[in-house]
Design a protein around this motif. Structure first.
Motif, mmCIF file in Angstrom:
data_model
loop_
_atom_site.group_PDB
_atom_site.id
_atom_site.type_symbol
_atom_site.label_atom_id
_atom_site.label_comp_id
_atom_site.label_asym_id
_atom_site.label_seq_id
_atom_site.Cartn_x
_atom_site.Cartn_y
_atom_site.Cartn_z
ATOM 1 N N LEU A 87 0.842 -1.191 0.000
ATOM 2 C CA LEU A 87 0.000 0.000 0.000
ATOM 3 C C LEU A 87 0.879 1.244 0.000
ATOM 4 O O LEU A 87 1.528 1.556 1.006
ATOM 5 C CB LEU A 87 -0.904 0.014 1.239
ATOM 6 C CG LEU A 87 -1.926 -1.116 1.373
ATOM 7 C CD1 LEU A 87 -2.705 -0.963 2.666
ATOM 8 C CD2 LEU A 87 -2.864 -1.143 0.182
ATOM 9 N N PRO A 88 0.922 1.976 -1.110
ATOM 10 C CA PRO A 88 1.673 3.232 -1.110
ATOM 11 C C PRO A 88 0.964 4.283 -0.263
ATOM 12 O O PRO A 88 -0.201 4.135 0.104
ATOM 13 C CB PRO A 88 1.699 3.626 -2.588
ATOM 14 C CG PRO A 88 0.541 2.924 -3.194
ATOM 15 C CD PRO A 88 0.325 1.676 -2.405
ATOM 16 N N THR A 89 1.669 5.340 0.032
ATOM 17 C CA THR A 89 1.124 6.386 0.892
ATOM 18 C C THR A 89 -0.077 7.069 0.246
ATOM 19 O O THR A 89 0.001 7.538 -0.889
ATOM 20 C CB THR A 89 2.206 7.438 1.190
ATOM 21 O OG1 THR A 89 3.324 6.784 1.778
ATOM 22 C CG2 THR A 89 1.698 8.498 2.146
ATOM 23 N N SER A 90 -1.179 7.094 0.979
ATOM 24 C CA SER A 90 -2.393 7.838 0.588
ATOM 25 C C SER A 90 -2.865 7.538 -0.829
ATOM 26 O O SER A 90 -3.465 8.390 -1.486
ATOM 27 C CB SER A 90 -2.165 9.346 0.745
ATOM 28 O OG SER A 90 -1.836 9.650 2.080
ATOM 29 N N SER A 91 -2.582 6.343 -1.313
ATOM 30 C CA SER A 91 -3.044 5.946 -2.648
ATOM 31 C C SER A 91 -3.828 4.643 -2.505
ATOM 32 O O SER A 91 -3.237 3.590 -2.282
ATOM 33 C CB SER A 91 -1.856 5.755 -3.588
ATOM 34 O OG SER A 91 -2.294 5.417 -4.888
#
Length: 259
Positions: A87-91
């Protein structure tokens, strides 16, 4: 005693220098889809497809490992494996998971869902996150808590006469049935042969139908006297049943002809 004192103090100092795994903030989990794949009373299980959106609130990528969670339907608990994903940041990222529900344990929830009503769904437990060499648990938490329902309309089975012949006072009837539903059931009830609108023979039908499956059968019926003249047809006054879950009337009249 002094050497031991200094060694102990040194050990405490070194342990304080060892970095501790930081427990990340849990991802936000949103249930986007809850769909029935199949309900098979003969194999004893129902299978659902869940579509989830996960959002990482941390300032770094969150590598989720396969995590075994608890899915709760109408108060009954079942095992669900959430597949691993980075899970990438805020994506946000979407994942799919399969939920297997044993028919015996999930009768109440399945009956509610098949009838088109809503029931409570909860997804809870611990997620496993890989941070460097360490596996860090996130939870236990309740990630989803909402009502779910199925957009499911029962479709009547399709019947086809495969054979209709008279041997003395015995009528042979061949019948093929196709089930267009993702739900399996047993078709049971009377099969009546009518000639000119009058019932001349009757048999009891008990036919298992798998989800999206078909079945063929041949029935021998004794005639009740002389059949007379007129068009011949099969009058089916049946019920599609899964004990405790489904009871749906199925009535059809199928025209036929003797071969």
């Amino acid at each position: 005693m002094k050497p031991f004192f200094w060694l102990a103090l040194l050990g405490l100092g070194l342990s304080a220098c060892v970095p501790q795994a930081v427990r990340p903030q849990p991802p936000a989990v949103e249930l986007l889809g809850f769909n029935l794949i199949s309900l098979d009373p003969f194999s004893g299980k129902a299978e659902f497809d869940l579509r989830l959106r996960l959002t990482n609130p941390n300032a770094y990528t969150l590598p989720l490992l396969d995590s075994t969670l608890t899915a709760e339907l109408a108060g009954a608990q079942f095992r669900l494996v959430l597949p691993g994903i980075e899970l990438p940041t805020s994506s946000p990222r979407e994942v799919q998971a399969r939920l297997m529900v044993p028919v015996a344990e999930g009768t109440r929830a399945l009956a509610t869902l098949v009838s088109g009503q809503s029931t409570r769904f909860r997804l809870l437990g611990e997620l496993r996150v890989q941070l460097g060499p360490a596996t860090v648990p996130v939870g236990p938490l309740t990630f989803v808590d909402r009502d779910v329902r199925l957009e499911l309309a029962f479709q009547p089975p399709a019947f086809r006469i495969t054979g209709l012949s008279l041997e003395g006072t015995t009528l042979r009837v061949g019948l093929e049935v196709q089930n267009p539903n993702p739900i399996g059931f047993t078709l049971s009830g009377p099969l009546r042969v009518q000639v000119g609108g009058r019932s001349v023979a009757e048999a009891s039908l008990n036919l298992p139908l798998a989800p999206k499956g078909s079945s063929r059968g041949e029935f021998r019926l004794s005639l009740n006297g002389f059949p007379g003249v007129g068009g011949i047809s099969l009058d089916l006054g049946l019920t599609a049943q899964i004990p405790g879950i489904l009871e749906q009337p199925v009535h059809q009249v199928i025209p036929g002809f003797l071969r």
